[in-house]
Design an enzyme around this catalytic site. Structure first.
Site, PDB file in Angstrom:
ATOM      1  NE  ARG A  98      -3.973   2.156   5.228  1.00  0.00           N
ATOM      2  CZ  ARG A  98      -3.153   2.019   4.187  1.00  0.00           C
ATOM      3  NH1 ARG A  98      -2.088   1.233   4.296  1.00  0.00           N
ATOM      4  NH2 ARG A  98      -3.380   2.645   3.049  1.00  0.00           N
ATOM      5  CB  VAL A 108      -4.558   3.611  -3.777  1.00  0.00           C
ATOM      6  CG1 VAL A 108      -5.123   4.760  -4.584  1.00  0.00           C
ATOM      7  CG2 VAL A 108      -5.574   2.493  -3.634  1.00  0.00           C
ATOM      8  CB  ALA A 147      12.294  17.105  -2.882  1.00  0.00           C
ATOM      9  CB  ALA A 148       7.451  15.908  -0.415  1.00  0.00           C
ATOM     10  CE1 TYR A 199       2.772  14.533   2.250  1.00  0.00           C
ATOM     11  CE2 TYR A 199       0.383  14.361   2.365  1.00  0.00           C
ATOM     12  CZ  TYR A 199       1.531  14.610   1.650  1.00  0.00           C
ATOM     13  OH  TYR A 199       1.440  14.956   0.327  1.00  0.00           O
ATOM     14  NE  ARG A 258      -8.082   9.381  -0.239  1.00  0.00           N
ATOM     15  CZ  ARG A 258      -8.824   9.237   0.851  1.00  0.00           C
ATOM     16  NH1 ARG A 258     -10.102   9.598   0.830  1.00  0.00           N
ATOM     17  NH2 ARG A 258      -8.316   8.743   1.956  1.00  0.00           N
TER      18      ARG A 258
END
Length: 304
Positions: free
Chosen positions: A263, A183, A73-74, A140, A206
């Protein structure tokens, strides 16, 4: 053995539920359904609709007495962490602390904690191993690092064994097309729905890891006698432009994306070494990017 999985109705969590049930574990899910979906879960799965910051989480531990906890959970969006850093911290730091404390109080055998490649920031050397200096670039990633440190201190002070898994970019069926972490899902949805295609940056790289490989890593880490921090990755580097081209080809749809600048808070290059997980946990990714994307596209087509 009983496994409590927080965030179990979510994208990664639901695959971990499937993996654990397939290996004959009794599974209990805790999820507030802010991002998760009950359709992701087997009908007979025991589920508590509880936020990890609610007082009732303590009652769940008292009633279920789990042998293991897999904490998924996050708040998982980099962009949302800039918009609301307080909520990000409450979920990812305080929520994780509560899970660890209840696990300690109820003598849980081991906790598996989901972390992120984002804690490394922009590395100067690739691939990145677990000893690489950390440099969070967003709230984050900072909150995920804080959760790691709490888990390590709980193991040191209270002998609560934990495995901290730093996931690279996870993709696959059931992914929510929200934020940078989604993405692949974003591209597939936009292609299949003939929507305007948008790429922020494009040359950033990535390390994409298929969700079923991640689910296997969670179970393997839970079962292992090893503790500590492990990169869970495909150990391969792909640009976002290359990802789009491959996704478009596999979907059989031609499109020309609009390009915008990278971004705030986004990492330029990310490529994680996974030798430690291979050598100590006995885990290794088995799906290539092409295989994973193909399976994912099939499931998205089937759900339309």
């Amino acid at each position: 053995m009983k496994v409590l999985i927080t965030g179990g109705a979510g994208f990664i969590g639901s695959h971990v539920v499937d993996e654990c049930i397939e290996h004959n574990y009794e599974v209990v899910v805790v999820d507030n359904f802010s991002a998760g979906n009950s359709r992701n879960l087997p009908e007979d799965c025991k589920v508590y609709c509880v936020d990890i910051n609610e007082a009732h989480l303590k009652n769940v531990f008292e009633e279920e007495k789990p042998d293991y906890v897999i904490h998924l959970a996050a708040q998982a969006s980099v962009m949302k962490s800039f918009e609301d850093p307080i909520q990000d911290g409450l979920t990812n730091i305080i929520g994780t602390l509560k899970v660890l404390e209840y696990a300690r109080l109820h003598c849980v055998k081991k906790v598996v904690i989901a972390s992120s490649a984002a804690v490394y920031g922009n590395p100067q050397v690739l691939p990145v191993d677990e000893k690489f200096p950390l440099n969070p670039l967003s709230f984050y990633s900072l909150s995920k690092w804080s959760g790691e440190r709490y888990a390590q201190l709980y193991e040191s002070l209270y002998d609560l064994p934990s495995c901290i898994l730093r996931f690279s970019n996870v993709y696959g069926p059931r992914q929510n097309a929200l934020g940078e972490a989604g993405v692949v899902s974003i591209f597939i949805n936009q292609l299949l729905n003939a929507e305007e295609m948008v790429i922020y940056g494009g040359h950033q790289t990535r390390d994409f890891i298929y969700v079923k490989d991640v689910a296997q890593a969670c179970r393997t880490a839970m079962e292992s006698t090893k503790t500590g921090i492990f990169n869970i990755s495909s150990c391969s580097e792909t640009t976002i432009n290359e990802l789009f081209a491959m996704t478009s080809l596999l979907a059989g749809i031609t499109a020309e994306p609009q390009k915008y600048p990278l971004r705030q808070g986004e990492i330029e290059k990310s490529f994680l070494g996974n030798e430690k997980a291979i050598n100590e946990l006995g885990w290794q990714a088995t799906h290539s990017l092409e295989e994973g994307l193909s399976e994912t596209i099939v499931t998205y087509n089937a759900s339309k």
